[in-house]
Design a protein around this motif. Structure first.
Motif, PDB file in Angstrom:
ATOM      1  N   VAL A 149      39.243  60.385  15.401  1.00 25.02           N
ATOM      2  CA  VAL A 149      38.741  59.325  16.272  1.00 25.02           C
ATOM      3  C   VAL A 149      39.546  59.350  17.562  1.00 25.02           C
ATOM      4  O   VAL A 149      40.748  59.662  17.550  1.00 25.02           O
ATOM      5  CB  VAL A 149      38.905  57.919  15.632  1.00 25.02           C
ATOM      6  CG1 VAL A 149      38.101  56.872  16.391  1.00 25.02           C
ATOM      7  CG2 VAL A 149      38.544  57.916  14.169  1.00 25.02           C
ATOM      8  N   LEU A 150      38.897  59.029  18.664  1.00 25.29           N
ATOM      9  CA  LEU A 150      39.596  58.827  19.934  1.00 25.29           C
ATOM     10  C   LEU A 150      39.398  57.378  20.353  1.00 25.29           C
ATOM     11  O   LEU A 150      38.264  56.886  20.412  1.00 25.29           O
ATOM     12  CB  LEU A 150      39.049  59.778  21.001  1.00 25.29           C
ATOM     13  CG  LEU A 150      39.752  59.805  22.361  1.00 25.29           C
ATOM     14  CD1 LEU A 150      39.565  61.168  23.033  1.00 25.29           C
ATOM     15  CD2 LEU A 150      39.252  58.716  23.309  1.00 25.29           C
ATOM     16  N   VAL A 151      40.490  56.707  20.618  1.00 25.06           N
ATOM     17  CA  VAL A 151      40.462  55.321  21.100  1.00 25.06           C
ATOM     18  C   VAL A 151      40.762  55.357  22.595  1.00 25.06           C
ATOM     19  O   VAL A 151      41.784  55.895  23.005  1.00 25.06           O
ATOM     20  CB  VAL A 151      41.510  54.464  20.360  1.00 25.06           C
ATOM     21  CG1 VAL A 151      41.567  53.063  20.947  1.00 25.06           C
ATOM     22  CG2 VAL A 151      41.192  54.403  18.878  1.00 25.06           C
ATOM     23  N   TYR A 152      39.872  54.815  23.422  1.00 22.95           N
ATOM     24  CA  TYR A 152      40.082  54.899  24.863  1.00 22.95           C
ATOM     25  C   TYR A 152      40.313  53.519  25.473  1.00 22.95           C
ATOM     26  O   TYR A 152      39.968  52.486  24.892  1.00 22.95           O
ATOM     27  CB  TYR A 152      38.907  55.612  25.546  1.00 22.95           C
ATOM     28  CG  TYR A 152      37.572  54.889  25.515  1.00 22.95           C
ATOM     29  CD1 TYR A 152      37.236  53.954  26.497  1.00 22.95           C
ATOM     30  CD2 TYR A 152      36.622  55.158  24.526  1.00 22.95           C
ATOM     31  CE1 TYR A 152      36.017  53.304  26.480  1.00 22.95           C
ATOM     32  CE2 TYR A 152      35.402  54.517  24.505  1.00 22.95           C
ATOM     33  CZ  TYR A 152      35.096  53.589  25.488  1.00 22.95           C
ATOM     34  OH  TYR A 152      33.885  52.940  25.473  1.00 22.95           O
ATOM     35  N   VAL A 196      43.505  61.092  11.804  1.00 26.26           N
ATOM     36  CA  VAL A 196      44.320  61.157  13.011  1.00 26.26           C
ATOM     37  C   VAL A 196      43.543  60.462  14.127  1.00 26.26           C
ATOM     38  O   VAL A 196      42.402  60.835  14.413  1.00 26.26           O
ATOM     39  CB  VAL A 196      44.643  62.610  13.398  1.00 26.26           C
ATOM     40  CG1 VAL A 196      45.437  62.653  14.705  1.00 26.26           C
ATOM     41  CG2 VAL A 196      45.417  63.303  12.281  1.00 26.26           C
ATOM     42  N   VAL A 197      44.165  59.467  14.745  1.00 24.72           N
ATOM     43  CA  VAL A 197      43.538  58.685  15.811  1.00 24.72           C
ATOM     44  C   VAL A 197      44.249  59.000  17.119  1.00 24.72           C
ATOM     45  O   VAL A 197      45.458  58.818  17.248  1.00 24.72           O
ATOM     46  CB  VAL A 197      43.627  57.174  15.510  1.00 24.72           C
ATOM     47  CG1 VAL A 197      43.022  56.362  16.658  1.00 24.72           C
ATOM     48  CG2 VAL A 197      42.917  56.850  14.196  1.00 24.72           C
ATOM     49  N   LEU A 198      43.496  59.468  18.075  1.00 27.69           N
ATOM     50  CA  LEU A 198      44.037  59.876  19.368  1.00 27.69           C
ATOM     51  C   LEU A 198      43.866  58.742  20.366  1.00 27.69           C
ATOM     52  O   LEU A 198      42.810  58.101  20.420  1.00 27.69           O
ATOM     53  CB  LEU A 198      43.280  61.116  19.842  1.00 27.69           C
ATOM     54  CG  LEU A 198      43.855  61.957  20.972  1.00 27.69           C
ATOM     55  CD1 LEU A 198      45.253  62.451  20.617  1.00 27.69           C
ATOM     56  CD2 LEU A 198      42.928  63.136  21.245  1.00 27.69           C
ATOM     57  N   GLY A 199      44.917  58.473  21.162  1.00 26.24           N
ATOM     58  CA  GLY A 199      44.820  57.404  22.156  1.00 26.24           C
ATOM     59  C   GLY A 199      45.751  57.661  23.324  1.00 26.24           C
ATOM     60  O   GLY A 199      46.376  58.721  23.436  1.00 26.24           O
ATOM     61  N   GLY A 200      45.845  56.692  24.223  1.00 23.54           N
ATOM     62  CA  GLY A 200      46.712  56.824  25.386  1.00 23.54           C
ATOM     63  C   GLY A 200      45.964  57.348  26.593  1.00 23.54           C
ATOM     64  O   GLY A 200      44.777  57.670  26.554  1.00 23.54           O
ATOM     65  N   LEU A 201      46.688  57.454  27.704  1.00 24.56           N
ATOM     66  CA  LEU A 201      46.072  57.823  28.976  1.00 24.56           C
ATOM     67  C   LEU A 201      45.450  59.214  28.935  1.00 24.56           C
ATOM     68  O   LEU A 201      44.325  59.418  29.407  1.00 24.56           O
ATOM     69  CB  LEU A 201      47.119  57.743  30.093  1.00 24.56           C
ATOM     70  CG  LEU A 201      46.599  58.036  31.500  1.00 24.56           C
ATOM     71  CD1 LEU A 201      45.625  56.971  31.954  1.00 24.56           C
ATOM     72  CD2 LEU A 201      47.764  58.141  32.492  1.00 24.56           C
ATOM     73  N   GLU A 202      46.173  60.190  28.408  1.00 22.52           N
ATOM     74  CA  GLU A 202      45.647  61.555  28.378  1.00 22.52           C
ATOM     75  C   GLU A 202      44.323  61.617  27.627  1.00 22.52           C
ATOM     76  O   GLU A 202      43.367  62.262  28.078  1.00 22.52           O
ATOM     77  CB  GLU A 202      46.670  62.490  27.736  1.00 22.52           C
ATOM     78  CG  GLU A 202      46.233  63.950  27.681  1.00 22.52           C
ATOM     79  CD  GLU A 202      47.381  64.876  27.310  1.00 22.52           C
ATOM     80  OE1 GLU A 202      48.198  65.181  28.202  1.00 22.52           O
ATOM     81  OE2 GLU A 202      47.454  65.270  26.125  1.00 22.52           O
TER      82      GLU A 202
END
Length: 585
Positions: free
Chosen positions: A194-197, A160-166
């Protein structure tokens, strides 16, 4: 783009598009990304490589991150599907496409979900511009909720890859006003892998390629992940536990984060319990040519027919608008744009903007009006730095303009003039806000710039954001003195008289910023009445959003040097500050 009464009628349209595609008459990326099993079957896909789950409805527009990221992945050979605003009370939406081949992408949407759901006075927003029909159905902390939803129905699932403004704003330990406490990074709370910023076009493609090729992804720029060991060469932020318990440590963390966040050579680590948040250095910004390619991908500029169950208000402002650039070097302490987009201005080329607008003119229903040519700040288009944004001076405008800054007003004037000559275009507006102090330092072009806006490109008003009048408050906000807005007002009035326009300035103002007292607000009220000769309309109460320096000041009740400052904290106290500006005497 035709309107469809049902998803079934959309499938007929999709089959026709596929027939055209087989004859090389229509590239794939002009279509909506699929959101139903029927569409996958029609496309001949067994399963998607990537499924993106979002808190907004699916609007296929260059203004919507899911559409940009999804289309960009498709351009690089990946099969991408979308699940928009899934039900969190059942499995019906989240399981309808099955499990992706490579990974899930999760975003809360275009806005932090708690900001989207509540006003500055902590009142629940019943309306949502990104939801069909306008009724808000977005869960609080949507990133965490959607990740948990996936884990609930897909045991031992793909990454699961987390992204976006929040995700970007909550990627390290952060103060959350609704908890009135410091929370961990959103990454361990969401249990994402993973978090994509940031603006993640490059990062997400590299990550997808690594998952596809089964190669190591932990060195990719622009990501965060949890690890059992620290990376010795990375800058160590104070631990989550220390910033949770000690305001001074939270302030130190916030200052360090902002000092190094845009440096492509600096990574961070932050201990959370017995594990480490590893924050890789940021991805290098895209070039102008790359930005052209991103925004020139074909978009439908509409809501996917499957989700057309009501009017989506957000479409009104973005359907016939154009993004000209990204990034903001204004560095207002209460703003998080630079944390997500970076401070470097990346401008599209005039040819690219003209090509996009030419496409708009050929769409059914185009009325001849381009409602905005802009970005986070309209008049930062074309701005350059003599040091190619590697200047040691981290402050571009405050407390004084950096001598390496080259304003781009003439470049913007030229592109606006070119757009007005495109056949079918009747009017071009600049609706994004204007940074008035940037106009005033451009001695060569400021008069001509304001005159061109007044004569051709505004529909009655220009938005400027002085925010306050008191020097002590403005310093805490990192905003310019009121002298600049008075000078701008004079030039604007001169231009209106010259072209016989009855236009006005809309002033954006802020109440209850850390360091602002009721007495400061009374002085601001007197300034508005006596000097600006205006009755304020756009007054916002300070909202402590994650990752801003103003939020650090709010939490710690100090300035950035650690000195105690006045700080209203309760909803009633903050609302009373706003009410002072309603006093017309």
């Amino acid at each position: 783009m035709p309107s469809f009464a049902s998803s079934a009628s959309f499938l007929v349209f999709l089959k026709n598009q596929l027939a055209l595609r087989e004859n090389s008459l229509l590239p794939f990326q002009t279509m909506f990304m699929p959101t139903t099993k029927e569409e996958l079957n029609t496309l001949g896909w067994d399963i998607p490589d990537i499924i993106i789950v979002t808190g907004d409805t699916y609007i296929d527009s260059p203004f919507i991150g899911v559409a940009v990221i999804g289309k960009h992945l498709i351009k690089h050979g990946f099969k991408v599907a979308v699940i928009a605003q899934p039900s969190i009370h059942s499995s019906k939406d989240i399981i309808r496409l099955g499990e992706p081949r490579l990974f899930w992408g999760v975003t809360a949407g275009s806005i932090d979900s708690t900001v989207a759901n509540y006003t500055a006075s902590r009142k629940y927003r019943r309306q949502d511009d990104f939801t069909p029909g306008g009724m808000n159905n977005r869960p609080n902390r949507a990133s965490i909720v959607y990740c948990n939803l996936i884990r609930k129905y897909f045991k031992n699932t793909k990454p699961v890859v987390l992204g976006g403004l929040e995700a970007s704003l909550r990627r390290i330990a952060h103060f959350d006003v609704f908890d009135s406490a410091v929370r961990r990074s959103i990454l361990p709370d969401s249990k994402a892998d993973v978090l994509v910023y940031g603006m993640a076009e490059k990062t997400i493609v590299e990550l997808a390629q690594a998952f596809r090729d089964q190669t190591d992804w932990k060195g990719i720029a622009g990501i965060c992940y949890m690890a059992g060991q620290a990376v010795p060469s990375f800058h160590r932020l104070p631990s989550y536990e220390s910033v949770r318990d000690t305001p001074a440590e939270f302030l130190k963390m916030s200052i360090d984060f902002h000092r190094f966040a845009g440096d492509t050579a600096v990574g961070f680590i932050q201990k959370h319990g017995n594990r480490f948040l590893v924050h890789n250095p940021p991805q290098k910004p895209v070039t102008s040519d790359e930005l052209d390619q991103i925004y020139e991908m074909d978009f439908e500029h509409d809501v996917h027919p499957f989700y057309k169950t009501g009017k989506v208000k957000a479409l009104d402002t973005i359907r016939q608008s154009v993004t000209a650039h990204r990034g903001c070097f204004g560095q207002c302490h209460f703003c998080a744009i630079a944390v997500h987009q970076g401070k470097q201005i990346i401008s599209r080329t005039p040819k690219s903007i003209i090509r996009e607008i030419t496409k708009h003119t050929k769409k059914p229903g185009f009325n001849g009006i381009i409602y905005d040519i802009g970005g986070p700040t309209a008049n930062m288009y074309g701005t350059k730095c003599k040091q190619n944004w590697k200047c040691r001076n981290k402050r571009c405008l405050q407390p004084r303009p950096c001598p390496n800054l080259i304003p781009g007003h003439k470049t913007q004037m030229d592109i606006l003039s070119q757009i007005t000559k495109i056949p079918g275009v009747k009017k071009v507006f600049v609706s994004s806000g204007i940074r008035h102090d940037l106009v005033m330092i451009d001695e060569k072009w400021r008069n001509a710039y304001i005159e061109q806006l007044v004569r051709y490109h505004i529909s009655g008003q220009i938005k400027v954001a002085p925010e306050h009048s008191e020097e002590s408050v403005l310093r805490l906000m990192n905003k310019p003195s009121v002298d600049t807005v008075l000078q701008f007002k004079k030039l604007f009035a001169n231009a209106c008289r010259k072209f016989r326009k009855r236009y006005f300035l809309t002033y954006y103002l802020m109440a209850a910023h850390p360091g602002c007292s009721p007495q400061n607000m009374r002085r601001l009220n007197a300034f508005l009445i006596n000097r600006l000769k205006t009755i304020p309309e756009q007054i916002q109460i300070f909202t402590p959003t994650p990752a801003t320096l103003s939020t650090a000041m709010y939490h710690c009740e100090t300035d950035l040097q650690g000195n105690r400052i006045y700080c209203d904290k309760t909803v009633n106290q903050m609302a009373r500050q706003k009410q002072i500006l309603r006093n017309k005497k």
